[in-house]
Design a protein around this motif. Sequence first.
Motif, short mmCIF file in Angstrom:
data_model
loop_
_atom_site.label_atom_id
_atom_site.label_comp_id
_atom_site.label_asym_id
_atom_site.label_seq_id
_atom_site.Cartn_x
_atom_site.Cartn_y
_atom_site.Cartn_z
N THR A 123 156.15 95.62 -32.55
CA THR A 123 157.35 95.86 -32.82
C THR A 123 157.96 96.65 -32.03
O THR A 123 158.95 96.87 -31.76
CB THR A 123 157.14 96.37 -34.42
N TYR A 124 157.04 97.77 -31.83
CA TYR A 124 157.30 98.66 -30.73
C TYR A 124 158.05 98.27 -29.38
O TYR A 124 159.31 98.63 -28.98
CB TYR A 124 156.26 99.71 -30.28
N ASP A 175 162.04 94.67 -32.92
CA ASP A 175 162.60 93.85 -33.87
C ASP A 175 161.38 93.38 -34.63
O ASP A 175 160.26 93.47 -34.31
CB ASP A 175 163.20 92.31 -33.39
N TRP A 176 161.76 92.89 -35.83
CA TRP A 176 160.49 92.53 -36.86
C TRP A 176 160.42 91.18 -37.10
O TRP A 176 161.09 90.25 -37.22
CB TRP A 176 160.82 93.31 -38.25
N TYR A 177 159.25 90.55 -36.58
CA TYR A 177 159.09 89.21 -36.57
C TYR A 177 157.87 88.39 -37.60
O TYR A 177 157.49 87.41 -37.51
CB TYR A 177 158.67 88.63 -35.16
N PHE A 178 157.76 89.10 -38.56
CA PHE A 178 156.76 89.03 -39.32
C PHE A 178 157.15 88.76 -40.92
O PHE A 178 156.20 88.65 -41.89
CB PHE A 178 155.47 90.24 -39.47
N LYS A 184 169.47 92.13 -35.82
CA LYS A 184 167.96 92.92 -35.94
C LYS A 184 167.66 92.84 -37.09
O LYS A 184 167.97 93.23 -38.12
CB LYS A 184 168.36 94.36 -35.40
N ARG A 185 166.28 92.59 -37.29
CA ARG A 185 165.58 92.48 -38.56
C ARG A 185 164.87 93.91 -38.64
O ARG A 185 164.11 94.19 -37.82
CB ARG A 185 164.97 91.12 -38.52
#
Length: 363
Positions: free
Chosen positions: A90-91, A95-98, A181-182
């Motif tokens: 994530t760093y 973005d958050w892909y989970f 952006k999530r």
Amino acid sequence: MNKTSLNMNTSPPRVGNGGRSGTVDHELVITSTFGTLLSVVYIIGVSGNVYTLVVMCHSIRFATSMYISIINLALADLLYLSTIPFVVSTYFLKDWYFGDVGCRILLSLDLLTMHASIFTLTVMCTERYLAVTKPLDTVRRSKSYRKGLAWGVWLLSLVLTVPMMVMVAQTTKDTPDGGVKRMCASTWAPLAYKVYVTVLFGTSIMAPGLIIGYLYVKLARTYLESQRNSVISKGGKRSPKQKVLIMIFTIVLVFWACFLPFWIWQLLPLYHTKPLSLASQTHTCINYLVASLTYSNSCINPFLYTLLTKNYREYLKNRHRSFYRYTSSFKQRPPSLYSWGKSASSSNQFEFNSETLVMGTLK
């Protein structure tokens, strides 16, 4: 609870500056540095805790509270460290892909393991205190009691974690360049979130700290009183039992040193009336720093566990010798007394027999 921020509105996906070229290089350096650091912590921490579990599982036949507690601590550390790959990715990806499930599980794991660790340490301190002050009660504790206590620690930690599973969800935000952006964000009202975070601080830092502090003050008084009546150590060296207590207290101090800055950083914006006037890069660095500090606790612990179990084995060995020297004195006494001493030497587990001699030795 993501280590970079308990405040979900400032989680890692919002580290970026909207693509401004003047700060991209600096952010890349900062992200790469802390990402590499966390990767090293992950490798060392996982290796150390797996080694600890292997060693402790071979010693579980004793079913002593110390070994069971160290297994709990090592498991909590492993779960703690398991979130590092997701945080590091994530760093870099910003973005958050989970997904929504990832938000709820990964952030809740942090809270679960944090409480399991400090609750286990509190139980360890309580067990050591009771072993010194009430050794006969220690004898009566069965194997099932100790395992039930371990399960109770995890159950209580889970109860405190459930609100986090409910309140966290994946949200989206439009970026200046037209993208999306999530991020993982809290769905609760600000006041409810503030109360919950404050409760977590009390359950993970304040309450265990007061209990452990009280127990160690009582233990210090017990040792000071015993030293006025007899010589516990020879040649000015600490006894193995004292080393065990010191090592447990060291693990507790390391826990506080690693987590207290994190909690201060999370509570500060909640109780500070004015927003913190910090540069974006400074804010990012502090986020990463407190994250690395909390993860480093799980990396340092295996080394402390090794020293603790070494001192504990030494303590048990000395107690074992003292016990047989103590029971051998009955050989010159009437048979009835000697039979009593012999039966006592075979009761319960090895640790329990050793512990019962503590107060007798002090007298």
